[in-house]
Write a protein that holds these residues in place. Structure first.
Motif, PDB file in Angstrom:
ATOM      1  N   LEU A   1       0.811  -1.222   0.000  1.00 35.71           N
ATOM      2  CA  LEU A   1       0.000   0.000   0.000  1.00 35.71           C
ATOM      3  C   LEU A   1       0.844   1.272   0.000  1.00 35.71           C
ATOM      4  CD1 LEU A   1      -2.696  -1.026   2.643  1.00 35.71           C
ATOM      5  CD2 LEU A   1      -2.900  -1.110   0.140  1.00 35.71           C
ATOM      6  N   GLU A   2       2.141   1.128   0.239  1.00 33.31           N
ATOM      7  CA  GLU A   2       3.001   2.311   0.381  1.00 33.31           C
ATOM      8  C   GLU A   2       3.247   3.017  -0.938  1.00 33.31           C
ATOM      9  OE1 GLU A   2       6.538   1.051   2.328  1.00 33.31           O
ATOM     10  OE2 GLU A   2       5.553   0.662   4.253  1.00 33.31           O
ATOM     11  N   THR A   3       3.296   2.264  -2.035  1.00 37.21           N
ATOM     12  CA  THR A   3       3.558   2.873  -3.343  1.00 37.21           C
ATOM     13  C   THR A   3       2.524   2.392  -4.340  1.00 37.21           C
ATOM     14  OG1 THR A   3       5.095   1.080  -3.895  1.00 37.21           O
ATOM     15  CG2 THR A   3       6.040   3.097  -2.961  1.00 37.21           C
ATOM     16  N   PRO A   4       2.012   3.288  -5.174  1.00 35.22           N
ATOM     17  CA  PRO A   4       1.036   2.866  -6.193  1.00 35.22           C
ATOM     18  C   PRO A   4       1.663   1.869  -7.158  1.00 35.22           C
ATOM     19  CG  PRO A   4       1.129   5.264  -5.999  1.00 35.22           C
ATOM     20  CD  PRO A   4       2.297   4.738  -5.232  1.00 35.22           C
ATOM     21  N   PRO A   5       0.931   0.829  -7.531  1.00 31.57           N
ATOM     22  CA  PRO A   5       1.471  -0.141  -8.492  1.00 31.57           C
ATOM     23  C   PRO A   5       1.524   0.438  -9.902  1.00 31.57           C
ATOM     24  CG  PRO A   5      -0.760  -0.752  -7.837  1.00 31.57           C
ATOM     25  CD  PRO A   5      -0.387   0.441  -7.027  1.00 31.57           C
ATOM     26  N   ARG A   6       2.726   0.586 -10.416  1.00 33.23           N
ATOM     27  CA  ARG A   6       2.923   1.115 -11.767  1.00 33.23           C
ATOM     28  C   ARG A   6       3.931   0.249 -12.500  1.00 33.23           C
ATOM     29  NH1 ARG A   6       3.595   6.213  -8.879  1.00 33.23           N
ATOM     30  NH2 ARG A   6       1.700   7.476  -9.017  1.00 33.23           N
ATOM     31  N   GLY A   7       3.974   0.425 -13.811  1.00 31.73           N
ATOM     32  CA  GLY A   7       4.979  -0.274 -14.603  1.00 31.73           C
ATOM     33  C   GLY A   7       4.368  -0.989 -15.782  1.00 31.73           C
ATOM     34  N   ARG A   8       5.220  -1.697 -16.466  1.00 28.65           N
ATOM     35  CA  ARG A   8       4.819  -2.399 -17.689  1.00 28.65           C
ATOM     36  C   ARG A   8       4.075  -3.688 -17.350  1.00 28.65           C
ATOM     37  NH1 ARG A   8       9.010  -4.652 -22.361  1.00 28.65           N
ATOM     38  NH2 ARG A   8       7.411  -5.439 -23.792  1.00 28.65           N
ATOM     39  N   HIS A   9       2.995  -3.940 -18.072  1.00 24.69           N
ATOM     40  CA  HIS A   9       2.221  -5.169 -17.904  1.00 24.69           C
ATOM     41  C   HIS A   9       2.826  -6.277 -18.758  1.00 24.69           C
ATOM     42  CE1 HIS A   9      -1.202  -3.680 -15.586  1.00 24.69           C
ATOM     43  NE2 HIS A   9      -1.209  -2.600 -16.340  1.00 24.69           N
TER      44      HIS A   9
END
Length: 391
Positions: free
Chosen positions: A263-271
């Motif tokens: 929960l500390e960092t939004p999930p981002r990146g390449r799928h």
């Protein structure tokens, strides 16, 4: 049961989906340096199954996350340097060796089990352990035979004994050889620092609940219990002290818990775009898969052929963080055959084509042939995209 604090975080269904994808290794850059061993530790359990179409499920799981990792590399990563052990978790699973102490609760439960499906002949248990001590590691065949007849369920006394010893923790499966378990004594195969049953049930369960929450990102009690096949009351007894935090997820309609680090960092990146084993931990629980992805997933290998809807080993296709279709694959020489393809719509064709071509390359196929597309008007965009990628 401990009274839980009220949820401090409310997640949208989309946020929960992305947390789940990241926790399962499908969102963001893959950790190639950690490789297959990193995938195993990250997931906490990789399910085994006898079915092999493109490859066996325990090979498909790291492939889906890392790409074209060699099949020998996969087996070496699991079985060398006492890195892993095989035991009963979600099902028969490969587990990180450092979790051996946390399955003491299950080993104790097996030792105290009053009834078994198979009769254990007198003397066979001690004989098998003595033979492994003298000659091991050995397969059940090496020990004297796995079956009394050709029927899969008709185990010999030797097979019953060695499987009972595996459940008790006296014996460990140290590798698979031609899909046969290779057994050795735990005292030889498990590092000395880990070879104990000192942890009580509460500590074991607390650890496994925490690991399940981390591997799921966010989940309901049923999700968390299912990951290592715990009972609901076992989860209830420890979840307040597990380190997971209560959350609400819009549309789920039931309490949920999340890994606080997630929960500390939004999930981002390449799928990732890939074919998924039906036994992949992202989708192995049907109710969760429907809740998160709106996708009904069912393995039909054990369904009579005339009653199958999507095929013997239909593999869901993951792309853009969604399940966009499914493929029932086969191999004919160096051709990957898509016996049946289901697409969520025309926009799914490029992703499904990409997943097919990449999987074909991984299993050393040079061509892809599509036999049937569930929605006939989607056949042309799929085959056109395949032709472009294979050119």
């Amino acid at each position: 049961m401990t009274t839980l604090p009220p949820p401090a975080t409310e997640l949208s269904a989309d946020e929960a989906r992305r947390l789940a994808l990241r926790a399962q290794g499908f969102l963001g850059a893959p950790d190639r340096r950690a490789g297959v061993r990193g995938v195993l530790r990250h997931l906490g359990a990789v399910q085994l199954d006898t079915i092999s179409v493109l490859a066996r499920s325990h090979e498909l799981v790291p492939y889906a996350r890392l790409g074209a990792v060699g099949r020998r590399t996969v087996d070496d990563a699991y079985w060398t340097d006492t890195h892993a052990f095989e035991y009963w978790s979600h099902a028969a699973c490969i587990l990180p060796i450092e979790e051996w102490p946390h399955f003491a609760f299950r080993r104790r439960a097996y030792r105290n089990r009053p009834h078994w499906n198979h009769h254990l002949p007198d003397g066979d248990y001690d004989r098998v352990v003595k033979q492994l001590r003298t000659e091991g590691p050995l397969t059940a065949t090496d020990l004297g035979g796995a079956k009394k007849t050709s029927e899969w369920w008709d185990w010999s006394g030797t097979k019953v004994a060695v499987e009972r010893a595996l459940m008790y923790g006296e014996v460990v499966c140290v590798e698979r050889r031609g899909w046969k378990r290779v057994y050795d004594l735990a005292e030889r195969a498990v590092p000395a620092a880990l070879l104990h049953d000192e942890l009580d049930d509460t500590e074991c369960l607390r650890r496994l609940v925490r690991l399940a929450g981390q591997s799921l990102g966010v989940g309901t009690r049923a999700d968390i219990a299912d990951y290592h096949r715990l009972k609901a009351e076992q989860v209830d007894a420890v979840i307040a002290d597990s380190g997971l935090v209560p959350v609400t997820v819009q549309g789920w309609g039931r309490p949920a818990w999340a890994d606080p680090a997630a929960l500390e960092t939004p999930p981002r990146g390449r799928h990732r775009t890939t074919l998924l084993s039906p036994f992949d931990s992202l989708i192995w629980e049907r109710a969760r898969t429907e809740r998160i992805f709106g996708f009904t997933h069912r393995l039909e290998a054990y369904v009579p052929k005339q009653k199958r809807v999507h095929g013997y080993f239909a593999m869901p296709v993951l792309a853009g963080g969604r399940l966009v279709g499914r493929v029932d694959p086969a191999r004919e020489g160096r051709t990957l055959v898509a016996k049946q393809v289901t697409l969520a719509g025309r926009k799914a064709a490029p992703a499904v084509a990409q997943a097919l071509v990449e999987a074909a390359s991984w299993v050393d196929c040079t061509d892809v042939r599509v036999e049937r597309v569930e929605t006939p008007e989607l056949r042309e965009p799929l085959t056109r995209e395949l032709a472009r990628l294979l050119a």
